[in-house]
Design a protein around this motif. Structure first.
Motif, PDB file in Angstrom:
ATOM      1  N   LEU A  16       0.825  -1.206   0.000  1.00  0.00           N
ATOM      2  CA  LEU A  16       0.000   0.000   0.000  1.00  0.00           C
ATOM      3  C   LEU A  16       0.862   1.259   0.000  1.00  0.00           C
ATOM      4  CD1 LEU A  16      -2.620  -1.003   2.743  1.00  0.00           C
ATOM      5  CD2 LEU A  16      -3.003  -0.993   0.272  1.00  0.00           C
ATOM      6  N   ILE A  17       0.350   2.290  -0.641  1.00  0.00           N
ATOM      7  CA  ILE A  17       0.967   3.614  -0.595  1.00  0.00           C
ATOM      8  C   ILE A  17       0.078   4.483   0.281  1.00  0.00           C
ATOM      9  CG2 ILE A  17       1.717   5.619  -1.917  1.00  0.00           C
ATOM     10  CD1 ILE A  17       1.919   3.769  -4.362  1.00  0.00           C
ATOM     11  N   LYS A  18       0.661   5.028   1.347  1.00  0.00           N
ATOM     12  CA  LYS A  18      -0.095   5.876   2.261  1.00  0.00           C
ATOM     13  C   LYS A  18       0.459   7.291   2.189  1.00  0.00           C
ATOM     14  CE  LYS A  18       1.296   2.628   4.401  1.00  0.00           C
ATOM     15  NZ  LYS A  18       2.036   1.392   3.987  1.00  0.00           N
ATOM     16  N   ILE A  19      -0.422   8.272   2.114  1.00  0.00           N
ATOM     17  CA  ILE A  19       0.025   9.660   2.051  1.00  0.00           C
ATOM     18  C   ILE A  19      -0.902  10.524   2.897  1.00  0.00           C
ATOM     19  CG2 ILE A  19      -1.301  10.151  -0.061  1.00  0.00           C
ATOM     20  CD1 ILE A  19       1.080  11.975  -0.899  1.00  0.00           C
ATOM     21  N   VAL A  20      -0.303  11.444   3.648  1.00  0.00           N
ATOM     22  CA  VAL A  20      -1.062  12.326   4.535  1.00  0.00           C
ATOM     23  C   VAL A  20      -0.630  13.765   4.277  1.00  0.00           C
ATOM     24  CG1 VAL A  20      -1.437  13.028   6.933  1.00  0.00           C
ATOM     25  CG2 VAL A  20      -1.414  10.599   6.339  1.00  0.00           C
ATOM     26  N   LEU A  21      -1.596  14.649   4.158  1.00  0.00           N
ATOM     27  CA  LEU A  21      -1.337  16.084   4.059  1.00  0.00           C
ATOM     28  C   LEU A  21      -1.687  16.713   5.395  1.00  0.00           C
ATOM     29  CD1 LEU A  21      -0.810  18.822   2.687  1.00  0.00           C
ATOM     30  CD2 LEU A  21      -3.174  18.748   1.833  1.00  0.00           C
ATOM     31  N   ASP A  26       2.778  27.273  14.534  1.00  0.00           N
ATOM     32  CA  ASP A  26       3.893  27.626  15.414  1.00  0.00           C
ATOM     33  C   ASP A  26       3.750  27.060  16.819  1.00  0.00           C
ATOM     34  OD1 ASP A  26       5.181  28.997  13.423  1.00  0.00           O
ATOM     35  OD2 ASP A  26       4.253  30.920  13.900  1.00  0.00           O
ATOM     36  N   SER A  27       2.542  26.737  17.231  1.00  0.00           N
ATOM     37  CA  SER A  27       2.334  26.194  18.574  1.00  0.00           C
ATOM     38  C   SER A  27       2.692  24.716  18.656  1.00  0.00           C
ATOM     39  CB  SER A  27       0.874  26.393  18.999  1.00  0.00           C
ATOM     40  OG  SER A  27       0.009  25.601  18.198  1.00  0.00           O
ATOM     41  N   GLY A  28       2.953  24.092  17.480  1.00  0.00           N
ATOM     42  CA  GLY A  28       3.322  22.683  17.467  1.00  0.00           C
ATOM     43  C   GLY A  28       2.161  21.743  17.230  1.00  0.00           C
ATOM     44  N   SER A  29       0.954  22.277  17.081  1.00  0.00           N
ATOM     45  CA  SER A  29      -0.192  21.410  16.811  1.00  0.00           C
ATOM     46  C   SER A  29      -0.212  21.009  15.340  1.00  0.00           C
ATOM     47  CB  SER A  29      -1.506  22.107  17.184  1.00  0.00           C
ATOM     48  OG  SER A  29      -1.721  23.239  16.367  1.00  0.00           O
ATOM     49  N   VAL A  30      -0.777  19.846  15.076  1.00  0.00           N
ATOM     50  CA  VAL A  30      -0.812  19.287  13.723  1.00  0.00           C
ATOM     51  C   VAL A  30      -2.262  19.072  13.309  1.00  0.00           C
ATOM     52  CG1 VAL A  30      -0.177  17.328  12.267  1.00  0.00           C
ATOM     53  CG2 VAL A  30       1.407  18.137  14.023  1.00  0.00           C
ATOM     54  N   ARG A  31      -2.619  19.613  12.171  1.00  0.00           N
ATOM     55  CA  ARG A  31      -3.966  19.429  11.628  1.00  0.00           C
ATOM     56  C   ARG A  31      -3.865  18.549  10.389  1.00  0.00           C
ATOM     57  NH1 ARG A  31      -6.960  22.525   7.771  1.00  0.00           N
ATOM     58  NH2 ARG A  31      -9.221  22.171   7.951  1.00  0.00           N
ATOM     59  N   ILE A  32      -4.506  17.392  10.442  1.00  0.00           N
ATOM     60  CA  ILE A  32      -4.515  16.475   9.307  1.00  0.00           C
ATOM     61  C   ILE A  32      -5.603  16.930   8.339  1.00  0.00           C
ATOM     62  CG2 ILE A  32      -4.700  14.080   8.564  1.00  0.00           C
ATOM     63  CD1 ILE A  32      -2.327  14.673  10.410  1.00  0.00           C
ATOM     64  N   ILE A  33      -5.182  17.435   7.184  1.00  0.00           N
ATOM     65  CA  ILE A  33      -6.124  17.973   6.206  1.00  0.00           C
ATOM     66  C   ILE A  33      -6.732  16.868   5.357  1.00  0.00           C
ATOM     67  CG2 ILE A  33      -6.369  19.525   4.227  1.00  0.00           C
ATOM     68  CD1 ILE A  33      -4.001  21.123   5.351  1.00  0.00           C
ATOM     69  N   ASP A  34      -5.895  15.934   4.921  1.00  0.00           N
ATOM     70  CA  ASP A  34      -6.372  14.888   4.015  1.00  0.00           C
ATOM     71  C   ASP A  34      -5.425  13.695   4.090  1.00  0.00           C
ATOM     72  OD1 ASP A  34      -7.948  13.619   2.176  1.00  0.00           O
ATOM     73  OD2 ASP A  34      -7.331  14.824   0.450  1.00  0.00           O
ATOM     74  N   PHE A  35      -5.915  12.547   3.679  1.00  0.00           N
ATOM     75  CA  PHE A  35      -5.075  11.349   3.609  1.00  0.00           C
ATOM     76  C   PHE A  35      -5.608  10.443   2.508  1.00  0.00           C
ATOM     77  CE2 PHE A  35      -8.571  10.145   6.340  1.00  0.00           C
ATOM     78  CZ  PHE A  35      -8.845   8.832   5.988  1.00  0.00           C
ATOM     79  N   ARG A  36      -4.718   9.621   1.973  1.00  0.00           N
ATOM     80  CA  ARG A  36      -5.110   8.661   0.942  1.00  0.00           C
ATOM     81  C   ARG A  36      -4.351   7.362   1.157  1.00  0.00           C
ATOM     82  NH1 ARG A  36      -4.569  13.573  -1.764  1.00  0.00           N
ATOM     83  NH2 ARG A  36      -6.556  14.411  -2.470  1.00  0.00           N
ATOM     84  N   ILE A  37      -5.022   6.265   0.871  1.00  0.00           N
ATOM     85  CA  ILE A  37      -4.420   4.935   0.949  1.00  0.00           C
ATOM     86  C   ILE A  37      -4.713   4.235  -0.367  1.00  0.00           C
ATOM     87  CG2 ILE A  37      -4.361   2.735   2.180  1.00  0.00           C
ATOM     88  CD1 ILE A  37      -5.508   4.262   4.635  1.00  0.00           C
ATOM     89  N   THR A  56       2.398   6.259 -13.886  1.00  0.00           N
ATOM     90  CA  THR A  56       2.986   6.936 -12.732  1.00  0.00           C
ATOM     91  C   THR A  56       2.479   8.363 -12.617  1.00  0.00           C
ATOM     92  OG1 THR A  56       4.982   5.598 -12.960  1.00  0.00           O
ATOM     93  CG2 THR A  56       5.141   7.575 -11.615  1.00  0.00           C
ATOM     94  N   SER A  57       2.384   9.049 -13.759  1.00  0.00           N
ATOM     95  CA  SER A  57       1.880  10.420 -13.761  1.00  0.00           C
ATOM     96  C   SER A  57       0.451  10.470 -13.229  1.00  0.00           C
ATOM     97  CB  SER A  57       1.940  10.986 -15.180  1.00  0.00           C
ATOM     98  OG  SER A  57       1.430  12.300 -15.217  1.00  0.00           O
ATOM     99  N   LYS A  58      -0.363   9.511 -13.634  1.00  0.00           N
ATOM    100  CA  LYS A  58      -1.747   9.444 -13.158  1.00  0.00           C
ATOM    101  C   LYS A  58      -1.790   9.167 -11.661  1.00  0.00           C
ATOM    102  CE  LYS A  58      -6.100   6.963 -13.917  1.00  0.00           C
ATOM    103  NZ  LYS A  58      -6.771   5.878 -14.696  1.00  0.00           N
ATOM    104  N   LEU A  59      -0.910   8.265 -11.199  1.00  0.00           N
ATOM    105  CA  LEU A  59      -0.855   7.932  -9.778  1.00  0.00           C
ATOM    106  C   LEU A  59      -0.475   9.148  -8.942  1.00  0.00           C
ATOM    107  CD1 LEU A  59      -0.847   5.853  -7.442  1.00  0.00           C
ATOM    108  CD2 LEU A  59       1.538   5.365  -8.017  1.00  0.00           C
ATOM    109  N   LEU A  63      -2.466  10.930  -5.889  1.00  0.00           N
ATOM    110  CA  LEU A  63      -1.904  10.990  -4.544  1.00  0.00           C
ATOM    111  C   LEU A  63      -1.775  12.422  -4.041  1.00  0.00           C
ATOM    112  CD1 LEU A  63       0.960   8.314  -4.792  1.00  0.00           C
ATOM    113  CD2 LEU A  63      -1.181   8.096  -3.525  1.00  0.00           C
ATOM    114  N   PHE A  64      -1.339  13.326  -4.924  1.00  0.00           N
ATOM    115  CA  PHE A  64      -1.052  14.701  -4.522  1.00  0.00           C
ATOM    116  C   PHE A  64      -2.147  15.672  -4.956  1.00  0.00           C
ATOM    117  CE2 PHE A  64       3.153  12.781  -4.315  1.00  0.00           C
ATOM    118  CZ  PHE A  64       3.687  13.353  -3.176  1.00  0.00           C
TER     119      PHE A  64
END
Length: 320
Positions: A16-21, A26-37, A56-59, A63-64
């Motif tokens: 599997l290819i996993k990707i997270v945006l 600045d406070s160090g918190s992380v907001r997960i906007i999107d993800f794909r598997i 590959t170009s289509k993939l 993904l992005f």
């Protein structure tokens, strides 16, 4: 006020290819906007083939999706050929430490290390000698080596598809971001993949040792799990076992193969210990915010990517 930084973290696994945006402020918190598997098509090599180039170009477009020009990209790698080793050295200068790590890594291979990229993380550790009534500082070191040709291949591959890599990081490296509050505690993370299983033992949030077993042809699921249990037992019953994963130690599972029905229960029963999924640690982290709903299975699969974002936030904020 600085604008939040957007980072894509991609874990290119065997199956599997996993990707997270994510977005880091600045406070160090992380907001997960999107993800794909996505399933790994495994048909993207060689890059010069016109059909694979189109695939590959289509993939990459899939993904992005939503990629901005100023976004950064981090690639997580978990190659079987990658060498990982842990060492403990007395306090020494940086140049002496680099030499010591080079010679220790050379012992792991017969190949010329000039063709390998070597990197390391070193942390100061205080050791208390009760009988002597004194303590001594040492360096706990995690050394990593990967062939330079492979790194060049990754960089070129992404660049040809319109994405520049800002960082290439071993998959295990950001996992310690989950253990930042676990000073002195023992944690064993078992990453069960389709071709191999890796074992990462941490003391506090410092990687103490790692092991790996390769899935061999002819092994069924039950036999594979039995081999995993054998490695865990070796960790338990080693001379320093009581200092590794004792009664207060915890074991977490990650990786796609750990999600099969009955795997966690089988390991818990066989080892006489409550084995948990890695998503438990992520769900308990208050610095994580998810823009959309994510299931526990999905969270387990993208855990290394989320940890990559957390590590980025800790480093960017000077917390680690």
């Amino acid at each position: 006020m600085k604008k939040s930084k957007r980072l894509w973290v991609i874990d290119w696994g065997e199956a599997l290819i996993k990707i997270v945006l994510g977005e880091v402020n600045d406070s160090g918190s992380v907001r997960i906007i999107d993800f794909r598997i996505e399933k790994n098509p495994k048909l993207i090599w060689p890059e010069t083939n016109p059909e694979t180039k189109r695939a590959t170009s289509k993939l990459f477009r899939s993904l992005f999706k939503g990629y901005h020009r100023r976004d950064e990209v981090m690639l997580l790698i978990n190659q079987a050929e990658m060498m990982v080793a842990t060492f403990t050295f007395p306090m020494m200068s940086l140049s002496d430490l680099e030499d010591a790590i080079y010679w220790q890594m050379q012992l792991l291979t017969s190949e010329d290390l000039d063709h390998w990229r070597i990197d390391f993380v070193a942390r100061v550790q205080n050791q208390w000698f009760e009988c002597l009534g004194m303590d001594e500082q040492t360096l706990d070191v995690v050394g990593v080596a990967i062939k330079k040709a492979q790194l060049t291949r990754y960089i070129r591959f992404f660049k040809k598809n319109g994405r520049s890599l800002n960082a290439i990081v071993p998959q295990f490296y950001p996992l310690d971001s989950l253990l930042i509050e676990r000073d002195g505690q023992s944690t064993l993370i078992i990453d069960i993949g389709s071709r191999s299983t890796r074992f990462f033992h941490y003391k506090g949030n410092v990687l103490s040792e790692n092991h790996q077993i390769e899935l061999e042809s002819g092994w069924d699921g039950a036999f594979y799990l039995q081999q995993i249990i054998k490695v865990v037992e070796q960790i338990f019953i080693s001379p320093l076992g009581c200092e590794k994963v004792g009664q207060d130690g915890t074991i977490y599972l990650m990786g796609g193969e750990s999600l099969h029905p009955g795997v966690r229960e089988y390991l818990s029963k066989s080892m006489g210990k409550d084995v948990q999924s890695i998503d438990v640690l992520l769900e308990a982290n208050e610095s994580l915010v998810f823009a959309e709903q994510i299931s526990r299975v999905q969270l387990c699969l993208v855990a290394p990517c989320v940890c990559g974002l957390m590590k980025y936030a800790q480093t960017r904020g000077g917390k680690n």
